[in-house]
Motif scaffolding. Structure first.
Motif, PDB file in Angstrom:
ATOM      1  N   THR A   1      -8.922  35.844  -9.015  1.00 48.17           N
ATOM      2  CA  THR A   1      -9.300  34.590  -8.217  1.00 48.17           C
ATOM      3  C   THR A   1     -10.593  34.110  -8.621  1.00 48.17           C
ATOM      4  O   THR A   1     -10.734  32.858  -8.811  1.00 48.17           O
ATOM      5  CB  THR A   1      -9.002  35.112  -6.760  1.00 48.17           C
TER       6      THR A   1
ATOM      7  N   ALA B   1     -10.277  32.231 -11.775  1.00 50.18           N
ATOM      8  CA  ALA B   1      -9.704  31.031 -11.768  1.00 50.18           C
ATOM      9  C   ALA B   1     -10.606  30.026 -11.369  1.00 50.18           C
ATOM     10  O   ALA B   1     -10.588  28.745 -11.455  1.00 50.18           O
ATOM     11  CB  ALA B   1      -8.284  31.168 -10.651  1.00 50.18           C
TER      12      ALA B   1
ATOM     13  N   VAL C   1     -11.388  26.578 -13.010  1.00 45.96           N
ATOM     14  CA  VAL C   1     -11.131  25.529 -12.266  1.00 45.96           C
ATOM     15  C   VAL C   1     -12.401  24.371 -12.257  1.00 45.96           C
ATOM     16  O   VAL C   1     -12.472  23.326 -12.624  1.00 45.96           O
ATOM     17  CB  VAL C   1     -10.555  25.685 -11.003  1.00 45.96           C
TER      18      VAL C   1
ATOM     19  N   GLU D   1      -6.209  20.369  -8.579  1.00 45.76           N
ATOM     20  CA  GLU D   1      -6.391  21.685  -8.734  1.00 45.76           C
ATOM     21  C   GLU D   1      -6.050  22.619  -7.832  1.00 45.76           C
ATOM     22  O   GLU D   1      -5.389  23.821  -7.764  1.00 45.76           O
ATOM     23  CB  GLU D   1      -7.961  21.893  -9.571  1.00 45.76           C
ATOM     24  N   VAL D   2      -6.770  22.419  -6.782  1.00 43.35           N
ATOM     25  CA  VAL D   2      -6.540  23.132  -5.511  1.00 43.35           C
ATOM     26  C   VAL D   2      -5.248  23.193  -4.923  1.00 43.35           C
ATOM     27  O   VAL D   2      -4.368  24.239  -4.638  1.00 43.35           O
ATOM     28  CB  VAL D   2      -7.418  22.569  -4.319  1.00 43.35           C
TER      29      VAL D   2
ATOM     30  N   SER E   1      -2.591  22.332  -6.237  1.00 45.89           N
ATOM     31  CA  SER E   1      -1.332  22.763  -7.409  1.00 45.89           C
ATOM     32  C   SER E   1      -1.256  24.365  -7.400  1.00 45.89           C
ATOM     33  O   SER E   1      -0.304  24.943  -7.858  1.00 45.89           O
ATOM     34  CB  SER E   1      -1.675  22.288  -8.686  1.00 45.89           C
ATOM     35  N   ARG E   2      -2.475  24.957  -7.228  1.00 49.09           N
ATOM     36  CA  ARG E   2      -2.545  26.415  -7.101  1.00 49.09           C
ATOM     37  C   ARG E   2      -2.307  27.001  -5.611  1.00 49.09           C
ATOM     38  O   ARG E   2      -2.306  28.314  -5.376  1.00 49.09           O
ATOM     39  CB  ARG E   2      -3.748  26.881  -7.637  1.00 49.09           C
TER      40      ARG E   2
ATOM     41  N   TRP F   1      -3.923  26.979  -3.056  1.00 51.68           N
ATOM     42  CA  TRP F   1      -5.198  27.650  -2.271  1.00 51.68           C
ATOM     43  C   TRP F   1      -5.268  27.153  -0.856  1.00 51.68           C
ATOM     44  O   TRP F   1      -5.688  27.781   0.113  1.00 51.68           O
ATOM     45  CB  TRP F   1      -6.553  27.407  -3.259  1.00 51.68           C
TER      46      TRP F   1
ATOM     47  N   VAL G   1     -11.398  30.454  -0.610  1.00 50.47           N
ATOM     48  CA  VAL G   1     -10.662  31.044  -1.753  1.00 50.47           C
ATOM     49  C   VAL G   1     -11.057  32.527  -1.763  1.00 50.47           C
ATOM     50  O   VAL G   1     -10.200  33.432  -1.955  1.00 50.47           O
ATOM     51  CB  VAL G   1     -10.287  30.235  -2.834  1.00 50.47           C
TER      52      VAL G   1
END
Length: 205
Positions: A2, A5, A9, A31-32, A34-35, A37, A69
């Motif tokens: 994590t 990542a 990112v 980004e957030v 799509s993952r 989070w 996160v």
């Protein structure tokens, strides 16, 4: 993983996020989400908090996302990662730009290029605002009314009545027209944020 990542990112966001804090919100959002989070609603809340706390909104958003996160270490890593590319790039650009400006300041191509860059930055900020205009951001019609009022107040400084006797000396000496003089006091961004937060609290708390 994590932490790695988060570093990846926000290094990418810091490297590609041209145009200032609000212009990179859409990059962080992509980004957030799509993952997985955060949810859209959680991200909108983070953006709102980022705007009312001291510091650049992009930096604040990275810090809060990192904390959500990965806790304290996640916040620290995300904050440092988003700053490093910008720091290196800006130091390089400032040095190069100063050299170019001193040499080509009167060049028409240089002047046109700078105008185009300004337009592109405005479009990036507009896109960031558009991506946040979702049902999660506007609960009901009252939210749209608040948004419209704040938007109009933010535009008031653009409607300045120039005084021929003074405006050629200094832009700071130009005064607002009498019709907008009092309302222009409400165009201060900090005051608008505080009033919007207070209105939201009174309506939805």
């Amino acid at each position: 993983m994590t932490y790695l990542a988060l570093i990846y990112v926000f290094l990418k966001v810091g490297l590609l996020g041209f145009g200032g804090g609000m212009a990179i919100i859409s990059l962080i959002q992509g980004e957030v989400l799509s993952r997985g989070w955060l949810t859209q609603t959680e991200f909108v809340d983070i953006v709102a908090i980022s705007q009312v706390t001291p510091g650049p909104v992009g930096m604040n958003c990275a810090t809060y996302v990192g904390y959500a996160v990965g806790g304290v270490w996640g916040a620290l890593l995300a904050s440092v990662a988003i700053v490093i590319p910008s720091l290196v790039i800006m130091l390089t650009i400032c040095y190069v730009y100063e050299a170019i400006r001193n040499r080509f300041q009167q060049n028409k191509t240089f002047q046109i290029t700078m105008r185009v860059i300004r337009i592109l930055v405005v479009l990036l900020v507009a896109h960031a605002a558009y991506t946040l205009m979702t049902p999660a951001s506007f609960i009901e019609y009252t939210s749209w009314i608040i948004f419209a009022v704040v938007f109009i107040l933010m535009l008031l400084p653009l409607f300045k009545k120039k005084s021929p006797a003074t405006c050629h000396l200094s832009p700071a000496t130009c005064n607002l027209s009498p019709a907008t003089c009092h309302l222009s006091l409400l165009s201060n961004p900090i005051l608008l944020i505080l009033l919007s937060g207070l209105t939201g609290w009174l309506l939805y708390a």
